[in-house]
Design an enzyme around this catalytic site. Structure first.
Site, short mmCIF file in Angstrom:
data_model
loop_
_atom_site.label_atom_id
_atom_site.label_comp_id
_atom_site.label_asym_id
_atom_site.label_seq_id
_atom_site.Cartn_x
_atom_site.Cartn_y
_atom_site.Cartn_z
N SER A 1 0.82 -1.21 0.00
CA SER A 1 0.00 0.00 0.00
C SER A 1 0.85 1.26 0.00
CB SER A 1 -0.91 0.02 1.23
OG SER A 1 -1.65 1.23 1.23
N LYS B 1 -4.61 -6.86 3.33
CA LYS B 1 -4.66 -5.72 2.38
C LYS B 1 -6.10 -5.46 1.93
CE LYS B 1 -3.18 -2.39 -0.25
NZ LYS B 1 -3.90 -2.27 -1.46
N HIS C 1 -7.63 -3.54 4.63
CA HIS C 1 -7.07 -2.18 4.53
C HIS C 1 -7.88 -1.37 3.52
CE1 HIS C 1 -4.59 0.74 2.36
NE2 HIS C 1 -3.92 0.94 3.48
N ASN C 2 -8.14 -1.97 2.38
CA ASN C 2 -8.86 -1.24 1.32
C ASN C 2 -10.31 -0.99 1.69
OD1 ASN C 2 -6.42 -1.52 0.03
ND2 ASN C 2 -7.34 -1.91 -1.96
N GLU D 1 -10.12 1.90 3.75
CA GLU D 1 -9.79 3.02 2.84
C GLU D 1 -11.08 3.56 2.18
OE1 GLU D 1 -6.49 2.28 -0.02
OE2 GLU D 1 -7.91 2.83 -1.58
#
Ligand code: 6PG
Length: 466
Positions: free
Chosen positions: A129, A183, A186-187, A190
């Site tokens: 990232s 991840k 994480h997104n 986000e």
């Protein structure tokens, strides 16, 4: 004997080129492979040193790598990853390592991991990232796979990752597809943070009628305090950019249709599979979908022209800030809850404190608040929910009043805040000792004999509702 390179990278788009240059800056000689001659030429031009090489020839690429080979793929998720693996596989030797650094679906990673293991090739899915700038200057990296294989690449990853308090923003996440899974979450976070910032912008622009310089200043000020984060920082910058086509600011010319590559959607889909509630993240995904219906929205806006009816007073800018901070906390909490549940379900063995730690720098959702999350899990690694940590309870209590006022205002004004109001509703449901779902149980039992439990005694019951 010709030079053998320490690290190989397939996919020399901006991300790949920047990552490779970053690796070479840290004294690991690196060779890149691409099918596009221009991209190879761009790499050679920018990385003008003996430690950097670019080629169009996969045989040369493989031959020039020191064994066991460490090859990272930065190609689009899906078919291209399988294609590159199939292409390289006949040229590899037992014990070589392939790392997929793209946003691959974690189930694809599981499949590739198992298939390559049977051929004695190590495979890791590593979330990376920080966008193209992060790749060049220091990303946050989330590798998963098998721990022994990680040792092969650990020195490279630790050297190139962003640093916070001298600690690299990378660590081994867990077995199998843990890296891609982390991840993906994480997104999801986000998406939620971006949507929430968008809603705060909408409140201040359409509601409070702030002009762009004031918005710039407001996000700048917010970034000095509790909301300090990469996304708030870049939001402030955005209001500075002039359009070079027509007079005025660029932000006002950009069409309000947001695209997506799928990681937010996957987070929501998987949350359903796990039975986890992440409604703020879901709302952010839905809002990207609603944003795409531009024509329908324009037609509907002409049909519904109601003015605001409810009496309300304007919130202050500080109250809008507090509401955004509140919803940020809820978004991280939903993501952390999903990680905790997935760790059990998929036996990833995730360490939530460590994840909060490596997210503090380099990645898109880096924020001051991640240090509070880290502390919360350090104090109690087996927290049932982030929202139960005393550190977090105190923070929420300080901003909840302002949040209610802002949501009330948006309801009265007709300013859509799917994510913000949803974060508040999620929180209210989360902290309600009593919810009206007893009625739903009754309905289910009435029409389908689905049974129910009772408050006053254990057991499963069914009633004849007639
Ligand atoms: C990152 C980002 C990145 C992602 C983009 C676009 O951490 O650097 O998450 O990996 O690809 O943000 O995502 P969408 O196209 O789905 O918005």
């Amino acid at each position: 004997m010709a030079q053998l390179f320490d690290f190989g990278l397939v996919g020399l788009g901006v991300m790949g080129r920047n990552f490779l240059l970053n690796v070479a800056d840290h004294h690991f000689s690196s060779i890149g492979l691409d099918t596009d001659a221009q991209k190879v030429a761009d790499l050679k031009k920018e990385g003008n040193s003996d430690d950097i090489e670019g080629t169009l020839d996969k045989v040369e690429f493989i031959k020039k790598l020191a064994r066991p080979r460490k090859i990272m793929l930065l190609v689009p998720a899906g078919g291209p990853v399988d294609h590159v693996i199939a292409d390289l596989l006949p040229l590899l030797d037992s014990g070589d390592l392939i790392i997929d650094g793209g946003n691959s679906h974690f189930e694809d990673t599981n499949r590739r991991f198992t298939s390559l293991k049977s051929k004695d090739i190590h495979f890791m899915g590593a979330g990376v990232s920080g966008g193209s700038e992060g790749a060049r200057k220091g990303p946050s990296i989330m590798p998963g796979g098998d721990r022994t294989a990680y040792q092969l690449i650990k020195p490279v990853f630790e050297a190139v990752a962003a640093k916070v308090n001298n600690e690299p923003c990378v660590d081994f996440m867990g077995q199998g597809s843990a890296g891609n899974y982390v991840k993906m979450i994480h997104n999801g976070i986000e998406y939620a943070l971006m949507q929430l910032i968008g809603e705060s912008y909408h409140i201040m622009k359409r509601g409070l009628q702030l002009d762009n310089p004031s918005l710039k200043q407001t996000y700048y000020d917010w970034n000095q305090g509790d909301l300090q984060s990469f996304l708030v920082e870049i939001t402030s910058q955005i209001f500075d950019k002039k359009d070079d086509v027509v007079p005025g600011d660029l932000v006002d010319q950009i069409l309000d249709k947001a695209k997506q590559k799928g990681t937010g959607k996957w987070t929501s889909q998987n949350a359903m599979d796990l039975g986890i509630a992440i409604p703020t993240i879901d709302a952010a995904v839905s809002m990207r979908q609603i944003s795409g219906m531009k024509d329908i929205r324009m037609t509907a806006s002409e049909k519904y022209t109601e003015a605001s009816h409810l009496p309300t007073s304007d919130p202050s800018i500080d109250e809008v800030r507090d509401a955004l901070y509140f919803a940020f906390i809820i978004s991280y909490a939903q993501g952390m809850d999903q990680l905790s549940r997935a760790s059990e379900e998929y036996q990833y063995g995730l360490n939530l404190e460590c994840i909060a730690k490596i997210w503090r720098g380099g990645c898109i959702i880096r924020a001051r608040f991640l240090e509070d999350i880290r502390l919360a899990y350090q104090n109690d690694p087996s927290l049932d929910s982030l929202l139960l940590s005393p550190v977090i309870v105190q923070k929420i209590n300080a901003v909840i009043g302002a949040t209610r006022k802002v949501v009330q205002y948006t309801v009265a004004k007709g300013i859509p805040t799917l994510a913000l109001s949803n974060a508040l509703n999620y929180f209210d449901a989360f902290k309600s000792a009593h919810l009206p779902l007893n009625l739903i149980q009754a309905q289910r039992d009435l029409f389908g004999s689905h049974t129910y439990e009772r408050q006053d005694r254990p057991g499963v019951f069914h009633s004849d509702w007639n």
